[in-house]
Design a protein around this motif. Structure first.
Motif, PDB file in Angstrom:
ATOM      1  N   ARG A 141       0.823  -1.195   0.072  1.00 16.07           N
ATOM      2  CA  ARG A 141      -0.278  -0.007   0.029  1.00 16.07           C
ATOM      3  C   ARG A 141       0.787   1.350   0.114  1.00 16.07           C
ATOM      4  O   ARG A 141       0.700   2.273   0.382  1.00 16.07           O
ATOM      5  N   TRP A 142       1.988   1.121  -0.244  1.00 17.74           N
ATOM      6  CA  TRP A 142       3.134   2.447  -0.386  1.00 17.74           C
ATOM      7  C   TRP A 142       3.782   2.295  -1.720  1.00 17.74           C
ATOM      8  O   TRP A 142       4.029   1.429  -2.365  1.00 17.74           O
ATOM      9  N   ARG A 143       4.401   3.455  -1.930  1.00 19.04           N
ATOM     10  CA  ARG A 143       4.890   3.552  -3.203  1.00 19.04           C
ATOM     11  C   ARG A 143       6.267   4.617  -3.039  1.00 19.04           C
ATOM     12  O   ARG A 143       6.180   5.459  -2.248  1.00 19.04           O
ATOM     13  N   VAL A 144       7.521   4.047  -3.575  1.00 21.57           N
ATOM     14  CA  VAL A 144       8.611   4.945  -3.369  1.00 21.57           C
ATOM     15  C   VAL A 144       8.434   6.377  -4.248  1.00 21.57           C
ATOM     16  O   VAL A 144       8.314   5.918  -5.348  1.00 21.57           O
ATOM     17  N   THR A 145       8.860   7.234  -3.796  1.00 23.75           N
ATOM     18  CA  THR A 145       8.678   8.573  -4.400  1.00 23.75           C
ATOM     19  C   THR A 145      10.067   8.979  -4.781  1.00 23.75           C
ATOM     20  O   THR A 145      10.167   9.605  -5.999  1.00 23.75           O
ATOM     21  N   GLU A 146      11.127   8.787  -4.011  1.00 22.30           N
ATOM     22  CA  GLU A 146      12.477   9.350  -4.092  1.00 22.30           C
ATOM     23  C   GLU A 146      13.433   8.645  -3.418  1.00 22.30           C
ATOM     24  O   GLU A 146      12.982   8.117  -2.405  1.00 22.30           O
ATOM     25  N   ILE A 147      14.579   8.440  -3.777  1.00 22.94           N
ATOM     26  CA  ILE A 147      15.719   8.043  -2.962  1.00 22.94           C
ATOM     27  C   ILE A 147      16.577   9.277  -2.329  1.00 22.94           C
ATOM     28  O   ILE A 147      16.981  10.141  -3.143  1.00 22.94           O
ATOM     29  N   LEU A 148      16.444   9.409  -1.108  1.00 21.90           N
ATOM     30  CA  LEU A 148      17.048  10.399  -0.508  1.00 21.90           C
ATOM     31  C   LEU A 148      18.570  10.430  -0.354  1.00 21.90           C
ATOM     32  O   LEU A 148      19.309  11.150  -0.733  1.00 21.90           O
TER      33      LEU A 148
END
Length: 89
Positions: free
Chosen positions: A78-85
């Motif tokens: 139920r989660w999505r990766v938006t950015e790699i910090l």
């Protein structure tokens, strides 16, 4: 607020460390938080693990990533990766 946030609502986001990339387009992200024991008031470190969708497969184990809530993509995802910090060293 942008028009997209008005339409979809404000989504939760969390920052965590990628612990597994064994699945296709899916990563396991561990999110640490501090909480206080209700009786003894000692600070405890608690870990939650989330399965997150990684469309491009860009995440590696040890990367620090930001994930946001999304619609159910599978039984547990139920989660999505938006950015790699930060990339793993």
């Amino acid at each position: 607020m942008s028009t997209e946030q008005k339409k979809r609502g404000i989504r939760k986001s969390q920052v965590g460390i990628v612990t597994s990339t064994a699945m296709q387009k899916t990563v396991r992200v561990s999110v640490n938080r501090l909480s206080q024991h209700p009786l003894y008031r000692k600070t405890q470190r608690k870990t939650s693990r989330f399965l997150a969708h990684d469309e491009n497969g860009a995440c590696k184990v040890g990367d620090r990533v930001r994930i946001v809530e999304t619609r159910p993509l599978s039984a547990r995802k139920r989660w999505r990766v938006t950015e790699i910090l930060a990339k793993a060293t």
